[in-house]
Write a protein that holds these residues in place. Structure first.
Motif, PDB file in Angstrom:
ATOM      1  N   MET A 177       0.961  -1.148   0.087  1.00 44.86           N
ATOM      2  CA  MET A 177       0.055  -0.021   0.023  1.00 44.86           C
ATOM      3  C   MET A 177       0.788   1.241   0.093  1.00 44.86           C
ATOM      4  N   ALA A 178       1.005   2.010  -1.174  1.00 43.06           N
ATOM      5  CA  ALA A 178       1.777   3.186  -1.217  1.00 43.06           C
ATOM      6  C   ALA A 178       1.174   4.434  -0.395  1.00 43.06           C
ATOM      7  N   LEU A 179       2.092   4.958   0.505  1.00 44.68           N
ATOM      8  CA  LEU A 179       2.158   6.240   1.215  1.00 44.68           C
ATOM      9  C   LEU A 179       2.378   7.516   0.465  1.00 44.68           C
ATOM     10  N   SER A 180       3.483   7.155  -0.299  1.00 46.53           N
ATOM     11  CA  SER A 180       4.112   8.294  -0.971  1.00 46.53           C
ATOM     12  C   SER A 180       5.050   7.377  -2.228  1.00 46.53           C
ATOM     13  N   GLU A 181       5.662   8.158  -2.831  1.00 45.37           N
ATOM     14  CA  GLU A 181       6.552   7.867  -3.805  1.00 45.37           C
ATOM     15  C   GLU A 181       7.457   6.547  -3.213  1.00 45.37           C
ATOM     16  N   ASN A 182       8.075   6.831  -2.041  1.00 46.58           N
ATOM     17  CA  ASN A 182       9.092   5.733  -1.419  1.00 46.58           C
ATOM     18  C   ASN A 182       8.599   4.985  -0.529  1.00 46.58           C
ATOM     19  N   LEU A 183       7.483   5.342   0.052  1.00 52.51           N
ATOM     20  CA  LEU A 183       7.099   4.670   1.354  1.00 52.51           C
ATOM     21  C   LEU A 183       5.813   3.929   1.091  1.00 52.51           C
TER      22      LEU A 183
ATOM     23  N   VAL B 243       3.694  -2.512   4.184  1.00 52.58           N
ATOM     24  CA  VAL B 243       3.470  -3.988   3.642  1.00 52.58           C
ATOM     25  C   VAL B 243       3.007  -4.848   4.939  1.00 52.58           C
ATOM     26  N   SER B 244       2.635  -5.915   4.638  1.00 55.15           N
ATOM     27  CA  SER B 244       2.164  -6.817   5.984  1.00 55.15           C
ATOM     28  C   SER B 244       2.210  -8.427   5.195  1.00 55.15           C
ATOM     29  N   GLY B 245       2.605  -9.273   6.179  1.00 55.82           N
ATOM     30  CA  GLY B 245       2.745 -10.544   5.750  1.00 55.82           C
ATOM     31  C   GLY B 245       3.108 -11.515   6.959  1.00 55.82           C
ATOM     32  N   ARG B 246       3.505 -12.613   6.622  1.00 51.66           N
ATOM     33  CA  ARG B 246       3.726 -13.761   7.899  1.00 51.66           C
ATOM     34  C   ARG B 246       5.151 -13.513   8.069  1.00 51.66           C
ATOM     35  N   HIS B 247       5.359 -13.744   9.537  1.00 49.06           N
ATOM     36  CA  HIS B 247       6.592 -13.561   9.883  1.00 49.06           C
ATOM     37  C   HIS B 247       7.081 -14.741  10.512  1.00 49.06           C
TER      38      HIS B 247
ATOM     39  N   TYR C 213      -1.954 -13.965   4.524  1.00 55.28           N
ATOM     40  CA  TYR C 213      -2.733 -13.276   3.563  1.00 55.28           C
ATOM     41  C   TYR C 213      -3.568 -11.933   3.760  1.00 55.28           C
ATOM     42  N   PRO C 214      -2.726 -11.213   4.487  1.00 52.81           N
ATOM     43  CA  PRO C 214      -3.269  -9.989   4.847  1.00 52.81           C
ATOM     44  C   PRO C 214      -3.680  -8.896   3.599  1.00 52.81           C
ATOM     45  N   GLY C 215      -4.876  -8.454   3.957  1.00 52.32           N
ATOM     46  CA  GLY C 215      -5.446  -7.178   3.007  1.00 52.32           C
ATOM     47  C   GLY C 215      -5.369  -5.774   3.610  1.00 52.32           C
TER      48      GLY C 215
ATOM     49  N   VAL D 201       3.026  -6.001  10.296  1.00 56.30           N
ATOM     50  CA  VAL D 201       2.919  -4.786   9.487  1.00 56.30           C
ATOM     51  C   VAL D 201       4.124  -4.105   9.501  1.00 56.30           C
ATOM     52  N   TRP D 202       4.778  -3.670   8.285  1.00 51.64           N
ATOM     53  CA  TRP D 202       5.960  -2.898   8.385  1.00 51.64           C
ATOM     54  C   TRP D 202       5.937  -1.537   7.476  1.00 51.64           C
ATOM     55  N   LEU D 203       6.690  -0.600   7.811  1.00 51.11           N
ATOM     56  CA  LEU D 203       6.825   0.492   6.993  1.00 51.11           C
ATOM     57  C   LEU D 203       8.133   0.009   5.926  1.00 51.11           C
ATOM     58  N   SER D 204       7.896   0.233   4.618  1.00 48.75           N
ATOM     59  CA  SER D 204       9.120  -0.189   3.739  1.00 48.75           C
ATOM     60  C   SER D 204       9.528   1.315   3.075  1.00 48.75           C
ATOM     61  N   ASP D 205      10.731   1.489   3.084  1.00 52.19           N
ATOM     62  CA  ASP D 205      11.460   2.741   2.357  1.00 52.19           C
ATOM     63  C   ASP D 205      11.939   2.071   1.044  1.00 52.19           C
ATOM     64  N   SER D 206      11.538   2.432  -0.073  1.00 55.11           N
ATOM     65  CA  SER D 206      12.213   1.878  -1.356  1.00 55.11           C
ATOM     66  C   SER D 206      13.623   2.451  -1.442  1.00 55.11           C
ATOM     67  N   VAL D 207      13.790   3.682  -0.918  1.00 49.09           N
ATOM     68  CA  VAL D 207      15.014   4.262  -1.294  1.00 49.09           C
ATOM     69  C   VAL D 207      16.312   3.759  -0.233  1.00 49.09           C
ATOM     70  N   THR D 208      16.016   3.518   1.091  1.00 47.72           N
ATOM     71  CA  THR D 208      17.060   2.867   1.903  1.00 47.72           C
ATOM     72  C   THR D 208      16.994   1.453   2.022  1.00 47.72           C
ATOM     73  N   LYS D 209      15.965   0.822   1.255  1.00 46.50           N
ATOM     74  CA  LYS D 209      15.614  -0.779   1.457  1.00 46.50           C
ATOM     75  C   LYS D 209      15.472  -1.074   3.031  1.00 46.50           C
ATOM     76  N   MET D 210      14.906  -0.256   3.830  1.00 49.15           N
ATOM     77  CA  MET D 210      14.834  -0.509   5.131  1.00 49.15           C
ATOM     78  C   MET D 210      13.196  -0.832   5.412  1.00 49.15           C
ATOM     79  N   PHE D 211      13.044  -2.021   6.159  1.00 46.42           N
ATOM     80  CA  PHE D 211      11.929  -2.304   6.866  1.00 46.42           C
ATOM     81  C   PHE D 211      11.767  -1.886   8.282  1.00 46.42           C
ATOM     82  N   THR D 212      10.713  -1.164   8.757  1.00 47.71           N
ATOM     83  CA  THR D 212      10.549  -0.740  10.147  1.00 47.71           C
ATOM     84  C   THR D 212       9.129  -1.357  10.669  1.00 47.71           C
ATOM     85  N   GLU D 213       9.345  -2.434  11.611  1.00 46.09           N
ATOM     86  CA  GLU D 213       8.326  -3.056  12.205  1.00 46.09           C
ATOM     87  C   GLU D 213       7.050  -2.104  12.833  1.00 46.09           C
ATOM     88  N   LEU D 214       5.703  -1.958  12.339  1.00 40.89           N
ATOM     89  CA  LEU D 214       4.859  -1.085  12.960  1.00 40.89           C
ATOM     90  C   LEU D 214       4.012  -2.088  13.884  1.00 40.89           C
ATOM     91  N   LYS D 215       3.743  -3.190  13.736  1.00 44.76           N
ATOM     92  CA  LYS D 215       2.688  -3.824  14.474  1.00 44.76           C
ATOM     93  C   LYS D 215       3.127  -5.336  14.527  1.00 44.76           C
TER      94      LYS D 215
END
Length: 88
Positions: free
Chosen positions: A1-7, A10-14, A50-52, A26-40
């Motif tokens: 789910m896009a928040l901006s051009e680079n943010l 995303v969600s899935g099984r861990h 299979y999260p929607g 649920v993570w925040l993904s930054d396509s510039v830094t290639k970093m994932f930050t766990e949100l929840k």
């Protein structure tokens, strides 16, 4: 789910390889830094995935299935607030 051009949200099984536990996260993904930050980590376990995702205003809604209660897969709905602050 896009928040901006680079943010993206995303969600899935861990998988925790140490304990072999499965959860839905649920993570925040930054396509510039290639970093994932766990949100929840959502209440989940066992057969889970299979999260929607739907964003409405400042709210994120997550539907997913999990068998963490009684080993029966059921559909759950998560609700997180504060989405708009992620882009600041």
């Amino acid at each position: 789910m896009a928040l901006s051009e680079n943010l993206y949200i995303v969600s899935g099984r861990h998988v925790d390889w140490g304990s072999h536990q499965f959860t839905t996260k649920v993570w925040l993904s930054d396509s510039v830094t290639k970093m994932f930050t766990e949100l929840k980590t959502l209440p989940s376990g066992g057969d889970t995935s299979y999260p929607g995702l739907v964003i409405e205003g400042d709210n994120l809604y997550v539907s997913y299935y999990s068998s963490h209660i009684d080993n029966e897969a059921r559909v759950y709905m998560g609700h997180l607030t504060g989405v708009e602050a992620l882009t600041n």
